[in-house]
Design a protein around this motif. Structure first.
Motif, mmCIF file in Angstrom:
data_model
loop_
_atom_site.group_PDB
_atom_site.id
_atom_site.type_symbol
_atom_site.label_atom_id
_atom_site.label_comp_id
_atom_site.label_asym_id
_atom_site.label_seq_id
_atom_site.Cartn_x
_atom_site.Cartn_y
_atom_site.Cartn_z
ATOM 1 N N THR A 177 0.858 -1.298 -0.338
ATOM 2 C CA THR A 177 -0.061 0.024 -0.043
ATOM 3 C C THR A 177 0.822 1.108 0.003
ATOM 4 O OG1 THR A 177 -1.653 -1.062 1.351
ATOM 5 C CG2 THR A 177 -1.945 1.334 1.186
ATOM 6 N N LEU A 178 1.792 1.428 0.741
ATOM 7 C CA LEU A 178 2.745 2.475 1.006
ATOM 8 C C LEU A 178 3.589 2.563 -0.593
ATOM 9 C CD1 LEU A 178 4.410 1.931 4.315
ATOM 10 C CD2 LEU A 178 2.606 3.669 3.809
ATOM 11 N N LEU A 179 3.876 1.527 -1.034
ATOM 12 C CA LEU A 179 4.413 1.673 -2.301
ATOM 13 C C LEU A 179 3.649 2.131 -3.524
ATOM 14 C CD1 LEU A 179 6.947 1.139 -4.236
ATOM 15 C CD2 LEU A 179 6.316 -1.340 -4.607
ATOM 16 N N GLY A 180 2.318 1.638 -3.254
ATOM 17 C CA GLY A 180 1.096 2.020 -4.303
ATOM 18 C C GLY A 180 1.042 3.803 -4.182
ATOM 19 N N LEU A 181 0.921 4.336 -2.845
ATOM 20 C CA LEU A 181 0.780 5.435 -2.526
ATOM 21 C C LEU A 181 2.069 6.219 -3.237
ATOM 22 C CD1 LEU A 181 -0.367 5.391 1.289
ATOM 23 C CD2 LEU A 181 -1.854 5.829 -0.733
ATOM 24 N N VAL A 182 3.196 5.998 -3.289
ATOM 25 C CA VAL A 182 4.392 6.559 -3.798
ATOM 26 C C VAL A 182 4.256 6.704 -5.142
ATOM 27 C CG1 VAL A 182 6.790 6.507 -3.868
ATOM 28 C CG2 VAL A 182 5.977 6.053 -1.769
ATOM 29 N N VAL A 183 3.828 5.436 -5.921
ATOM 30 C CA VAL A 183 3.733 5.542 -7.205
ATOM 31 C C VAL A 183 2.858 6.366 -7.777
ATOM 32 C CG1 VAL A 183 3.191 3.840 -9.375
ATOM 33 C CG2 VAL A 183 4.738 3.157 -7.255
ATOM 34 N N GLY A 184 1.572 6.467 -6.973
ATOM 35 C CA GLY A 184 0.488 7.195 -7.391
ATOM 36 C C GLY A 184 0.862 8.748 -7.594
ATOM 37 N N ILE A 185 1.441 9.053 -6.503
ATOM 38 C CA ILE A 185 1.949 10.496 -6.268
ATOM 39 C C ILE A 185 2.899 10.919 -7.533
ATOM 40 C CG2 ILE A 185 3.263 12.087 -5.036
ATOM 41 C CD1 ILE A 185 1.954 10.765 -2.444
ATOM 42 N N LEU A 186 3.843 10.008 -7.730
ATOM 43 C CA LEU A 186 4.787 10.561 -8.782
ATOM 44 C C LEU A 186 4.048 10.296 -10.182
ATOM 45 C CD1 LEU A 186 8.096 8.493 -7.733
ATOM 46 C CD2 LEU A 186 7.308 10.951 -7.354
ATOM 47 N N ASN A 208 -4.730 4.540 -7.673
ATOM 48 C CA ASN A 208 -5.742 5.645 -8.323
ATOM 49 C C ASN A 208 -6.166 6.480 -6.769
ATOM 50 O OD1 ASN A 208 -5.403 4.612 -10.363
ATOM 51 N ND2 ASN A 208 -7.361 3.349 -10.515
ATOM 52 N N THR A 209 -5.933 6.044 -5.448
ATOM 53 C CA THR A 209 -6.076 7.176 -4.470
ATOM 54 C C THR A 209 -5.131 8.354 -4.499
ATOM 55 O OG1 THR A 209 -7.085 5.407 -3.207
ATOM 56 C CG2 THR A 209 -6.715 7.126 -2.238
ATOM 57 N N SER A 210 -3.723 8.018 -4.438
ATOM 58 C CA SER A 210 -2.868 9.128 -4.371
ATOM 59 C C SER A 210 -2.584 9.812 -5.291
ATOM 60 C CB SER A 210 -1.704 8.355 -3.785
ATOM 61 O OG SER A 210 -0.897 7.371 -4.573
ATOM 62 N N ILE A 224 -7.602 -12.235 -2.012
ATOM 63 C CA ILE A 224 -7.547 -11.082 -2.933
ATOM 64 C C ILE A 224 -8.509 -9.801 -2.901
ATOM 65 C CG2 ILE A 224 -7.517 -10.357 -5.476
ATOM 66 C CD1 ILE A 224 -6.001 -13.167 -6.059
ATOM 67 N N VAL A 225 -9.827 -10.410 -2.839
ATOM 68 C CA VAL A 225 -10.847 -9.581 -2.671
ATOM 69 C C VAL A 225 -10.837 -8.831 -1.194
ATOM 70 C CG1 VAL A 225 -13.458 -9.659 -2.364
ATOM 71 C CG2 VAL A 225 -12.315 -11.088 -3.868
ATOM 72 N N TRP A 226 -10.695 -9.498 -0.249
ATOM 73 C CA TRP A 226 -10.722 -8.810 1.092
ATOM 74 C C TRP A 226 -9.367 -7.934 1.247
ATOM 75 C CZ3 TRP A 226 -11.855 -14.101 3.886
ATOM 76 C CH2 TRP A 226 -13.237 -14.442 3.508
ATOM 77 N N SER A 227 -8.234 -8.382 0.604
ATOM 78 C CA SER A 227 -6.844 -7.451 0.551
ATOM 79 C C SER A 227 -7.418 -6.048 -0.078
ATOM 80 C CB SER A 227 -5.736 -8.219 -0.089
ATOM 81 O OG SER A 227 -5.540 -9.189 0.678
ATOM 82 N N LEU A 228 -7.926 -6.194 -1.137
ATOM 83 C CA LEU A 228 -8.412 -4.992 -1.978
ATOM 84 C C LEU A 228 -9.266 -4.076 -0.993
ATOM 85 C CD1 LEU A 228 -8.583 -3.815 -4.765
ATOM 86 C CD2 LEU A 228 -10.750 -4.818 -5.151
ATOM 87 N N ALA A 229 -10.138 -4.733 -0.490
ATOM 88 C CA ALA A 229 -11.138 -3.654 0.431
ATOM 89 C C ALA A 229 -10.163 -3.102 1.596
ATOM 90 C CB ALA A 229 -12.230 -4.340 1.076
ATOM 91 N N LEU A 230 -9.352 -4.040 2.274
ATOM 92 C CA LEU A 230 -8.595 -3.631 3.432
ATOM 93 C C LEU A 230 -7.507 -2.475 2.958
ATOM 94 C CD1 LEU A 230 -8.270 -3.887 6.475
ATOM 95 C CD2 LEU A 230 -6.660 -5.618 6.028
ATOM 96 N N ALA A 231 -6.856 -2.506 1.760
ATOM 97 C CA ALA A 231 -5.776 -1.722 1.214
ATOM 98 C C ALA A 231 -6.670 -0.312 1.028
ATOM 99 C CB ALA A 231 -5.133 -2.149 0.021
ATOM 100 N N ASN A 232 -7.784 -0.360 0.606
ATOM 101 C CA ASN A 232 -8.387 0.985 0.249
ATOM 102 C C ASN A 232 -8.702 1.625 1.723
ATOM 103 O OD1 ASN A 232 -9.630 1.673 -2.525
ATOM 104 N ND2 ASN A 232 -9.583 -0.517 -2.335
ATOM 105 N N VAL A 233 -9.077 0.986 2.614
ATOM 106 C CA VAL A 233 -9.009 1.502 3.893
ATOM 107 C C VAL A 233 -7.780 2.014 4.554
ATOM 108 C CG1 VAL A 233 -9.648 1.348 6.456
ATOM 109 C CG2 VAL A 233 -10.921 0.259 4.510
ATOM 110 N N ILE A 234 -6.747 1.539 4.346
ATOM 111 C CA ILE A 234 -5.525 1.858 4.736
ATOM 112 C C ILE A 234 -4.992 3.262 4.004
ATOM 113 C CG2 ILE A 234 -3.101 1.184 5.163
ATOM 114 C CD1 ILE A 234 -3.791 -1.714 5.626
ATOM 115 N N GLY A 235 -5.174 2.982 2.617
ATOM 116 C CA GLY A 235 -4.495 3.951 1.780
ATOM 117 C C GLY A 235 -5.289 5.179 1.891
ATOM 118 N N THR A 236 -6.698 5.150 2.212
ATOM 119 C CA THR A 236 -7.324 6.550 2.416
ATOM 120 C C THR A 236 -7.042 7.123 3.724
ATOM 121 O OG1 THR A 236 -9.216 5.270 0.848
ATOM 122 C CG2 THR A 236 -9.655 7.314 2.509
ATOM 123 N N GLY A 237 -6.810 6.252 4.606
ATOM 124 C CA GLY A 237 -6.631 6.715 5.952
ATOM 125 C C GLY A 237 -5.263 7.559 6.070
ATOM 126 N N ILE A 238 -4.243 6.876 5.241
ATOM 127 C CA ILE A 238 -3.145 7.668 5.187
ATOM 128 C C ILE A 238 -2.962 9.084 4.602
ATOM 129 C CG2 ILE A 238 -0.709 7.578 4.364
ATOM 130 C CD1 ILE A 238 -0.729 4.472 4.778
#
Length: 656
Positions: free
Chosen positions: A25-34, A70-72, A356-370
């Motif tokens: 999730t943290l890597l995805g946030l960085v990739v989205g910002i760049l 697609n969040t960051s 996969i499905v539940w990780s997708l939901a949980l990652a959205n919660v973590i990413g949005t919170g950050i």
């Protein structure tokens, strides 16, 4: 099945799984910002590390990265007017104007909360789809996909402001721009000018950055001010969250659109984003603020582009058919760890499917919170004088562009299209319409060919096609009912009135381009030329109508002395050529010194000359940019453009 569900739940809540999910999730946030990287680049960087790994640990990393990119990407879209990924392009339309009004925190709060709800909605529908959606997805053929593309094109009228004619012309230009490269039906090359670079077409990231990042950046530089004209951040992220809840039905509708478009292979987040934005405009009673800072223009696209992931995973997991480019890389990652998607996966690895499905939901919660936690402090960037940020933004834009194909032609193409977009913005030509046409061009070209080859004209008899035709008719009906509104008579803005002469020159260039397309394609086989020639002829007819309007002095073509432009402090502002020169200077510096040395010299000079910084602070700022980009290049294994210096001498890292 209950055993697999229990096993998947226990794995999901294990410490190792949560750690790797957080890491991804943290890597995805960085990739989205760049800007310019996106999920495809991020997943591609992960692939070398996943081979032979434990699926229960590798999967959460890949899903975490996919879920939040697609969040960051909203940060650069809202704060800087730069699309972090192609899925954030429509968000710029209203998100960036909100930041300019001093409401960046409100826009980010709405965007992140809409992304969270959209992501959870997509995960929910993916869960249901595992049981029920297989027959529906199998029933979607080439004809339905063709009609969906046509539906997206009918929404272009929603994005053109006061001049639908200009929007339709730009849509045609985008379709022609997207036809560059090999024809889907015959593999013949079109409009390549004999170059290898254009044989695969112009990369989407180049067009997106050119249409939105370059013009907006130059516009703020001309005004010599901060991004936000109000020295405060507004009421903040909580208000944005409340507004998302108030527009809950818009979130539901756009999330459903995101899942639907995402589930159809080949369309992807960039199409989803614009379809959702068009729907938000169509269904609004008051459309006067769209494009100027309407919060609904942020909520709709952001909920859709996160729900898109759930939709794209449907064909990927069920049938092994990637729903988007990033899903194609994800599919490769699954195969590398020994998991073959398809019906067999649902039977033999059902626990992994639920993980996969539940990780997708949980990652959205973590990413949005950050992101929500960081929204307000990061939004303060809009209060910094833009002259201080501009050199870093220019460098980042060109860094992102070079990652498209890692060729010098990427930088040249970005500069040329960026200059064109500057004049489009000045003369009131719709940049979103061009981008939509470009995104849908290859898909429309291929869908026409596939539909005729597979079904003939009988594809019109298919039930799904007829449903889509009804939706197209409804879209056209709402478009016809939209009443145009007059823009204030100012020197700036998306539909600023201009002098006849520059507008006539611009129209003449568009006519010349359409005529050249016809000339270039005429020698091709019928299936290779029918699409570009047809689009060029239709665009020429629309250009004829625009020329007639120009001659009659329609409201969009009121005389205005555009030769004398003024800054906000009533001193003459620099011309566009001045800033084009500064951007071109970066390319020249990199061509001689290479990327790392070039950006050091460029950023130092810009901060000293344009921003008025002291030499020591200019050098420190340039060293910071060099250090950051060097580390990014090292850890993400990215290439940078080389110059004459590198070709003549052996230099150590990071100057090589």
């Amino acid at each position: 099945m209950s055993g697999e569900i229990l096993q998947g739940l226990l794995t999901l809540l294990s410490v190792k799984h949560l750690f790797f999910l957080l890491l991804g999730t943290l890597l995805g946030l960085v990739v989205g910002i760049l800007p310019g990287l996106g999920g495809i680049a991020g997943l591609s960087l992960l692939l070398p590390f996943v081979y032979g790994g434990d699926p229960t640990l590798v999967l959460p990393m890949m899903i975490g990265l996919l879920a939040v990119t697609n969040t960051s990407d909203t940060f650069p879209a809202v704060l800087l007017g730069i699309p972090g990924t192609s899925s954030a392009q429509a968000t710029i339309q209203d998100g960036f104007p909100l930041a300019q009004r001093g409401e960046a925190a409100r826009a980010l709060g709405a965007a992140f909360s809409a992304s969270l709800l959209g992501g959870l909605f997509g995960a929910l529908l993916l869960t249901l789809a595992i049981q029920f959606a297989r027959p529906l997805i199998l029933s979607v053929g080439f004809g339905e996909q063709l009609m969906l593309v046509m539906l997206a094109l009918t929404m272009v009228g929603m994005l053109t402001g006061v001049s639908a004619l200009k929007g339709l012309i730009m849509c045609g230009v985008g379709l022609l721009l997207g036809s560059i490269g090999a024809a889907p039906a015959t593999a013949e090359y079109r409009l390549t000018f004999g170059t290898n670079y254009l044989s695969d077409g112009i990369p989407l990231v180049i067009v997106g950055l050119a249409m939105f990042a370059v013009p907006e950046m130059v516009e703020i530089l001309r005004r010599r001010t901060t991004i936000s004209s109000i020295p405060e951040l507004g009421s903040g992220t909580l208000q944005g969250f409340r507004e998302t809840l108030r527009h809950k039905w818009l979130v539901v509708r756009c999330s459903a659109l995101g899942v639907l478009v995402g589930a159809l292979p080949g369309l992807g987040g960039s199409v989803t984003n614009w379809v959702a934005y068009g729907h938000a405009v169509q269904t609004a009673k008051d459309r006067s603020l769209f494009g100027k800072g309407d919060i609904r223009g942020v909520i709709g696209p952001e909920s859709a582009n996160n729900a898109d992931n759930g939709g794209a995973l449907m064909p990927t997991l069920m049938f092994g058919i990637p729903g988007s480019g990033s899903m194609a890389v994800f599919l490769g990652g699954l195969i590398l760890i020994g998991v073959e998607p398809g019906i067999g996966m649902m039977e033999r690895h059902l626990d992994l499917t639920f993980i996969i499905v539940w990780s997708l939901a949980l990652a959205n919660v973590i990413g949005t919170g950050i992101c929500l936690f960081l929204a307000r402090p990061i939004a303060r960037l809009t209060l910094v004088p833009f002259n201080m940020l501009a050199p870093f933004m220019i460098v980042i834009i060109y860094f992102a562009a070079f990652q498209a194909t890692r060729a010098w032609e990427d930088l040249i193409t970005l500069f040329v299209l960026g200059v064109v977009a500057m004049y489009m913005k000045r003369f009131g030509w719709s940049r979103p319409a061009l981008l939509i046409g470009f995104v849908l061009s290859m898909r429309l070209d291929a869908s026409v060919y596939q539909s005729i080859q597979v079904y003939g004209l009988s594809f019109l008899e298919r039930g799904g096609v007829q449903i889509m035709l009804v939706l197209i008719a409804i879209s056209i009906f709402f478009a016809a009912r939209m009443k145009p509104h007059r823009e204030p008579l100012t020197a700036e803005g998306p539909h600023a009135p201009v002098n006849k002469k520059p507008q006539a020159i611009f129209l003449s260039l568009l006519v010349a381009c359409c005529l050249f397309v016809i000339y270039d394609a005429w020698h091709l086989a019928f299936l290779g030329k029918v699409f570009p020639v047809s689009v060029a002829l239709i665009t020429l007819a629309l250009l004829g109508a625009a020329i007639v309007q120009l001659g009659r002095n329609q409201p969009n073509y009121v005389f205005f002395d555009s030769e004398r432009e003024w800054g906000i402090d009533d001193r003459p502002a620099h011309s566009d050529l001045h800033f084009q020169g500064w951007i071109l200077a970066l390319l020249a510096t990199i061509a001689v010194l290479g990327f790392i040395l070039g950006i050091f010299v460029y950023v130092t000079t810009f901060l000293r000359v344009k921003a008025g910084s002291r030499w020591q602070w200019a050098i420190i700022g340039a060293l910071g940019a060099v250090a950051l980009l060097s580390l990014i290049g090292y850890f993400l294994v990215l290439d940078y453009p080389k110059g004459l210096l590198q070709s003549g001498f052996e230099l150590p890292w990071p100057l090589d």
